[in-house]
Design an enzyme around this catalytic site. Structure first.
Site, short mmCIF file in Angstrom:
data_model
loop_
_atom_site.label_atom_id
_atom_site.label_comp_id
_atom_site.label_asym_id
_atom_site.label_seq_id
_atom_site.Cartn_x
_atom_site.Cartn_y
_atom_site.Cartn_z
N ARG A 205 0.73 -1.28 -0.05
CA ARG A 205 -0.09 0.08 -0.32
C ARG A 205 1.05 1.33 0.01
O ARG A 205 2.11 0.69 0.73
CB ARG A 205 -1.21 0.11 1.08
CG ARG A 205 -1.69 -1.26 1.32
CD ARG A 205 -2.71 -1.47 2.85
NE ARG A 205 -3.77 -2.32 3.18
CZ ARG A 205 -2.94 -3.65 3.44
NH1 ARG A 205 -1.37 -4.28 3.82
NH2 ARG A 205 -3.88 -4.57 3.53
N HIS A 312 -3.53 3.47 -6.14
CA HIS A 312 -3.89 1.95 -5.36
C HIS A 312 -4.17 1.01 -6.34
O HIS A 312 -3.82 -0.16 -5.96
CB HIS A 312 -5.02 2.30 -4.63
CG HIS A 312 -5.08 1.66 -3.99
ND1 HIS A 312 -4.43 1.14 -2.10
CD2 HIS A 312 -6.46 0.70 -3.77
CE1 HIS A 312 -4.64 0.18 -1.87
NE2 HIS A 312 -5.54 -0.11 -2.30
N ARG A 315 -1.76 -1.63 -6.59
CA ARG A 315 -1.57 -2.60 -5.82
C ARG A 315 -2.46 -3.87 -6.30
O ARG A 315 -2.78 -4.89 -6.05
CB ARG A 315 -2.12 -2.89 -4.26
CG ARG A 315 -2.23 -3.49 -3.27
CD ARG A 315 -2.80 -2.41 -1.73
NE ARG A 315 -3.79 -3.84 -1.03
CZ ARG A 315 -3.30 -4.94 -0.63
NH1 ARG A 315 -1.71 -4.73 0.02
NH2 ARG A 315 -3.46 -5.27 0.81
N HIS A 337 -3.46 -9.55 4.26
CA HIS A 337 -4.46 -9.59 5.18
C HIS A 337 -4.59 -10.19 6.28
O HIS A 337 -3.82 -11.98 5.96
CB HIS A 337 -5.49 -10.47 3.68
CG HIS A 337 -5.58 -9.61 2.59
ND1 HIS A 337 -6.57 -9.79 1.33
CD2 HIS A 337 -5.10 -8.05 2.70
CE1 HIS A 337 -6.21 -8.89 0.91
NE2 HIS A 337 -5.67 -7.50 1.78
N TYR A 346 2.14 -18.69 7.48
CA TYR A 346 3.79 -18.07 7.76
C TYR A 346 4.68 -19.27 7.55
O TYR A 346 5.95 -18.99 6.86
CB TYR A 346 4.16 -17.92 9.13
CG TYR A 346 5.35 -17.39 9.46
CD1 TYR A 346 5.44 -16.40 8.71
CD2 TYR A 346 6.81 -17.77 10.45
CE1 TYR A 346 7.01 -15.04 9.00
CE2 TYR A 346 7.78 -16.98 10.62
CZ TYR A 346 7.45 -16.33 9.75
OH TYR A 346 9.34 -15.60 9.89
#
Length: 374
Positions: A205, A312, A315, A337, A346
């Protein structure tokens, strides 16, 4: 004077007033004080039925003080805002919504007087003068305030019951090709060229890019470490804020094809020291959207990209390009998110899958640049 024909009963009483109408009286369950119902009734039967309903509500624990809902929406909204723990930018937005869109209609009205029909009429009027996203946000804030009023037992139920008013269909945003990304980046000029490339090929972002420090850039592994996001208040004040969730703190690999651009930018345009900002404004201050808005419009026009493309959308472009071959979990992690399976995600990322996504983006870059050079 009240008529002496009033009849006592086990719970409360009804009596006829000099006007001929009938009044209900009962003991307040919280204070034990005798109180009169808010309304009077045309017949004795109507009054006795109303008294029976009051008794039933008290017995079921569903009675609420009729006077509680007399507090005005405006007064209660101020208390609601003060009692809420919010990030500074979120508080500013909420205060703006209340001031501009809620108080003009509901400010002086008692909470208990607000009806679903009034909410529906307010929303319809708002849509004639304000964009739907703003109206949806205003409705969500109104509903949240009145939900708390229900919890505080000031009103019995929330009148915000307009179906579909809390959401809107987001129009599909444009996706740039790799060639278009580079065309815009090249037209932006050297100071902001890397900003465009990283926005498109990492999906970060604007606030995350603006808050990057030198120490967040690992050129050996071609990875950016996202730790914070820059926000701007309406006063112009800039500050760094923590991500909305733990998922926002994440490493994001970028294509190794961008390493020369990254290193060149760090050498010339970034602030000094490990804490120096990667991206700065033209005068050496912190980067603001206004610093490059004109540059963006000019570059977009020069590159021949549709005027509907916003910064934007880079993105969105990055998300779409990265989606090829990436699982939903991997993509959500890369984009920051939140997900209930964060630990599993992860694990995927440290096993090298994010690097694979970045490498696939690199292949797209090589192909697009090769075609452009041939």
């Amino acid at each position: 004077m009240p008529n002496s024909q009033g009849r006592r009963r086990r719970f409360g009483s009804v009596r006829q007033l000099a006007s001929g109408r009938w009044q209900v009286r009962y003991r307040d369950p919280e204070t034990a004080q005798l109180r009169s119902a808010e309304e009077t009734y045309a017949t004795k039967t109507d009054a006795e039925v109303a008294l029976t309903h009051i008794e039933a509500d008290i017995t079921r624990g569903q009675w609420s003080d009729p006077d509680a809902g007399k507090v005005s929406f405006g007064v209660y909204a101020v208390v609601w805002l003060n009692d809420r723990k919010m990030a500074a930018r979120t508080r500013e937005r909420h205060e703006s919504v209340v001031r501009l869109h809620l108080l003009p209609t509901f400010g002086d009205r008692p909470l208990a007087s607000i009806t679903t029909a009034q909410v529906r009429a307010w929303r319809t009027a708002c849509l004639t003068r304000t964009g739907e996203p703003t109206v949806v946000k205003a409705y969500q804030v109104l509903r949240a305030i009145l939900n708390t009023a229900v919890d505080d037992e000031l009103i019995r139920r929330n009148p915000c019951r307009v179906k579909g008013a809390d959401r809107y269909d987001v129009p599909e945003r444009p996706v740039l090709t790799v060639a278009e990304v580079y065309a815009v980046a090249d037209a932006m000029g050297p100071r902001y060229r890397l900003l465009v490339l990283l926005a498109a090929f990492t999906g970060l972002r604007f606030g995350e890019l603006a808050s990057l420090r030198r120490r967040d850039v690992d050129t050996a592994k071609a990875v950016l470490m996202v730790r914070r996001s820059q926000a701007e208040m309406q006063t112009g004040a800039l500050f760094d804020k923590a991500p909305k969730s733990d998922a926002g703190i994440r490493p994001v690999a970028f294509p190794s094809e961008l390493l020369p651009d990254v290193q060149g930018h760090l050498d010339i345009y970034s602030g000094p020291g490990r804490d120096g900002h990667v991206f700065l404004g033209p005068q050496g201050g912190q980067l603001r959207r206004s610093n490059f808005r004109d540059d963006w419009i000019r570059a977009r026009t020069t590159a021949g990209v549709t005027a509907d493309v916003h910064f934007h959308d880079l993105r969105h472009t990055g998300n779409t390009l990265a989606a090829s071959g990436a699982s939903l979990r991997e993509l959500m992690t890369r984009m920051g998110h939140s997900t209930p399976r964060a630990a599993l995600i992860y694990q995927h990322m440290v096993n090298g899958r994010d690097r694979e996504i970045a490498d696939r983006l690199g292949s797209m870059i090589r192909k697009a640049r090769g075609d452009a050079d041939s």
